[in-house]
Enzyme design. Structure first.
Site, PDB file in Angstrom:
ATOM      1  N   CYS A  45      32.330  40.429  34.974  1.00  0.00           N
ATOM      2  CA  CYS A  45      33.278  38.561  35.917  1.00  0.00           C
ATOM      3  C   CYS A  45      34.582  38.803  35.551  1.00  0.00           C
ATOM      4  CB  CYS A  45      32.403  37.683  35.105  1.00  0.00           C
ATOM      5  SG  CYS A  45      30.725  37.640  35.132  1.00  0.00           S
ATOM      6  N   CYS A 101      31.574  38.487  30.413  1.00  0.00           N
ATOM      7  CA  CYS A 101      31.010  39.322  30.673  1.00  0.00           C
ATOM      8  C   CYS A 101      32.250  39.810  31.335  1.00  0.00           C
ATOM      9  CB  CYS A 101      30.727  38.654  31.829  1.00  0.00           C
ATOM     10  SG  CYS A 101      30.685  39.900  33.921  1.00  0.00           S
TER      11      CYS A 101
END
Length: 233
Positions: A127, A124
């Protein structure tokens, strides 16, 4: 079979005299009439015939720099893999959770601490962008426990807790239950700071907890406490 003239690169010497080169060219042309004539040395020199052994020596020489370059690339790759991955660079009050039991145990042992749970994915990009700032926030709040849960390693648990987007955050008051849940990106990191300020107050000012989804949470007890309804031996 045509004769092959072999020349050693180490033993062949050319004189600056054009007469020597012209004499050499005449001899060569008499043996190999198919070759174009060699004129003056100051204009151009045509390629000479050489044996396969000379070609092999030249090939080995030409490949040597490439082998050295490949070895340098290998060493650089090994050095890079020695570094910790971005999701492994934790603050001192960050704990990686690898199972449902670890998660429930961490909440049970947190007492009345504020616990922030981050659900993330190693793939991600959002993230990864948010993570350094989350680490700095953890260092600024040593009284808060930060738990990290890898979505791909704990999919059943994440789905039971209604985690559908990443990065996602849950706020807990220890074993008392969930206080708040929301998704957050780096651009909206202020949401995390606001939630920390809101939930760092006394327990009575933030309303009843919401539980932990479909998971069963064991209550935590102090060393001298006993469950309700229990009797002493």
């Amino acid at each position: 079979m045509a004769d092959v003239i072999r020349f050693s690169f180490h033993s062949l010497r050319f004189s600056s005299s054009s007469s020597l080169l012209t004499s050499f060219a005449s001899s060569l042309n008499s043996l190999q009439p198919g070759l174009p004539p060699i004129t003056n040395s100051d204009k151009r020199v045509y390629p000479l015939l050489y044996s396969s052994s000379s070609a092999e020596d030249f090939a080995r020489f030409a490949l040597t720099p490439r082998k050295q370059l490949v070895s340098l690339k290998v060493r650089a790759t090994v050095t890079e893999t020695d570094q910790p991955k971005w999701w492994e660079r934790n603050a001192s009050n960050m704990v990686d959770i690898h199972s449902t039991q670890e998660f429930l145990s961490a909440l049970s042992q947190a007492g009345d601490k504020l616990v922030i749970v981050e659900f993330y994915g190693t793939w991600c990009a959002s993230c990864r962008a948010l993570f350094p700032k989350l680490c700095r926030t953890a260092e600024e709040h040593p009284e808060i426990l930060f738990l990290k849960i890898n979505f791909d390693e704990n999919k059943p648990m994440c789905k039971s807790m209604n985690v559908k987007v990443l990065p996602y955050f849950h706020f807990y008051r220890g074993a008392d239950g969930q206080l708040e849940a929301f998704s957050c990106s780096l651009a909206k990191f202020q949401k995390i700071k606001d939630a920390i300020q809101t939930h760092s107050t006394a327990r009575c000012s933030i309303g009843p907890p919401k539980g932990v989804g479909d998971l069963k949470l064991e209550p935590s007890f102090a060393p001298n406490d006993k469950p309700a309804g229990s009797t002493s031996a």
